[in-house]
Design a protein around this motif. Structure first.
Motif: not given
Ligand code: CS2
Length: 478
Positions: A384-409
């Motif tokens: 999507a980045l290469a094609a210039g399309r939006p990635i905001d929603r795709l980024a939410v799952g990635v950020a939520a994974w980081m938060r999940f890891v922090v919360r577990q730890a």
């Protein structure tokens, strides 16, 4: 009384039992990783094939743990499969003829591998020991072990390579190897890994032989398979009238697409319900990016909002609407599948997520995030980045994974992930602020360098990371 060959005739109606003479079947498939998914999915397909070809029974090989062998050996490999739907049903699967533990019975495993027509694998993403670029990681501890002791391998790559070496030495044709894991281009990557390993072993002729003569068809696998629990054990005992130490369950929907490198067996596979296709990539991309991408997003965002199951997350209109928009607007343009009716496929996936007969825990989907994100969200985001399309929603799952890891730890809850140690070290330096994102993006085993360095990606993930805490409704309204 326990389910076994001797008691099979006592299984209560209307439970279906194998429609062929089990005693007449022979092992033709060696399968690595006989977890619940394999037994609910691929073993069901082979159970159907055995009625016309008794030479395709399965020798199921656990690489390390004896649990399944101990559960199924007293049952002669038999177990119950429950299909959970509005009208549930149970059947007994008979395609697994034996279960071996590779570390305990290596000679028996090699003996089966010398005779196998197929070698199949569901060892999960981590089992392939690949770098983020998709090549074999020669520094992986299991690969290093197998380079030191190639005749006593511990990795699936080491097993397949050594078995092929022995077949070549005995002038026996290679078996056909089918990866049944949720990796993009799984057959291609597995073949390349085996060839690389053979070369690293100092066996260039073996590598060339594998390259030229061995088939590694790509495959796409799909069926939602929640882990076995006590409720399922009780249901199986009640329905069968016999106990079963390890029944499995799945939704009724089941799909297996295999690349047409099956020679004369193509029609046998097709008759059992397998889609034999010239190109698997369009199916695989659509399934990984839509179904699995949505699953992981539901898991990490849903757990953060206090939900426990996929159905509960889908009952939250904010979350259901968010993943649906992500699938339709952000993922669909990356599919390149002209023959696919994407809107109808998405409708079907969403209906499957809402299946009230299935209790699919978000915590199960959250396992092994470091290995799954790439195929489910990151490859879509890169395109999507290469094609210039939006990635905001795709980024939410990635950020939520980081938060999940922090919360577990921070909560002292173990992280189920091959990178658990690295992840908890990373999380211990985190404090919930946006700077955390850079620490995660620096993990090269998770994020390919070009993506980690992409400014738009970094901004989108950082924004989602900050807002998931402060303003979840705002993030999900996007
Ligand atoms: C799930 C998959 O656990 C997970 O990560 O996303 O196992 C999913 O249920 C299957 O791929 C469906 O085919």
């Amino acid at each position: 009384m326990r389910l076994s060959d001797a008691t099979l005739a006592q299984v209560r109606a209307p439970v279906r039992t194998p429609a062929y003479d089990r005693a007449a079947t022979r092992v033709g498939v060696v399968h690595f990783g006989p977890g619940a998914f394999h037994r609910a999915h691929q073993a069901w397909y082979f159970d159907r094939m055995l009625a016309s070809d008794p030479g395709l029974a399965i020798c199921a090989v656990s690489l390390r743990t004896p649990d399944l062998r101990d559960a199924l050996t007293p049952q002669d490999g038999l177990y119950a499969l429950a299909e959970k739907d509005a009208a549930p049903s149970v059947q007994v699967i008979g395609s697994i003829k034996e279960v071996l533990v590779a570390s305990e019975a290596p000679d028996a495993v090699f003996e089966r591998l010398m005779q196998a027509r197929y070698v199949t694998a569901t060892v999960t993403e981590k089992g392939y020991c690949l770098t983020t670029g998709g090549a074999l990681d020669l520094g992986h501890p299991d690969i290093r072990h197998d380079l030191d002791a190639p005749e006593r391998p511990v990795s699936v790559i080491g097993w397949i390579t050594e078995a092929l070496r022995r077949r070549k030495a005995a002038t026996i044709q290679p078996f056909t190897t089918i990866s049944c894991d949720n990796l993009s281009d799984n057959g291609f990557k597995l073949k390349r890994a085996v060839v690389r390993f053979a070369t690293a072993r100092g066996e260039p002729e073996l590598a060339a032989w594998i390259e030229a003569d061995a088939a590694f068809p790509c495959s796409m696998v799909d069926s939602i398979t929640p882990a076995t629990d006590d409720a399922l054990r009780a249901q199986a005992a009640e329905t069968l009238g016999l106990t079963d130490a390890w029944p499995v369950q799945r939704e009724r929907f089941v799909q297996w697409v295999v690349e047409d490198r099956l020679g004369a067996d193509a029609s046998l596979f097709a008759a059992a319900g397998v889609t034999v296709a010239t190109a698997v990539a369009p199916f695989e991309r659509a399934k990984l990016r839509l179904l699995n991408g949505a699953h992981s997003t539901l898991a990490y965002v849903g757990l953060g909002l206090g939900h426990g199951t996929v159905a509960a997350a889908m009952d939250d209109p904010r979350l259901a609407g968010f993943v649906e928009r992500m699938m339709r607007e952000d993922v669909t343009p990356s599919l390149h599948a002209p023959d696919l009716d994407a809107p109808a496929y998405i409708d079907e996936i969403l209906a499957r997520f809402r299946n009230a007969a299935i209790v699919h825990k978000l915590s199960q989907i959250a396992w092994d995030g470091s290995q799954k994100l790439r195929f489910r969200l990151l490859e879509t985001a890169s395109e999507a980045l290469a094609a210039g399309r939006p990635i905001d929603r795709l980024a939410v799952g990635v950020a939520a994974w980081m938060r999940f890891v922090v919360r577990q730890a921070k909560g002292g809850i173990p992280i189920v992930d091959p990178l658990a140690q690295v992840l908890s070290d990373t999380a211990s330096a985190c404090d919930g602020a946006t700077a955390d994102v850079a620490r995660f993006l620096a993990l090269e085993a998770v994020f390919p360098l070009d993506l980690a360095r992409n400014a738009r990606f970094k901004v989108a993930v950082s924004d989602a990371y900050a807002r998931l805490n402060a303003d979840p409704d705002g993030v999900l309204a996007r």
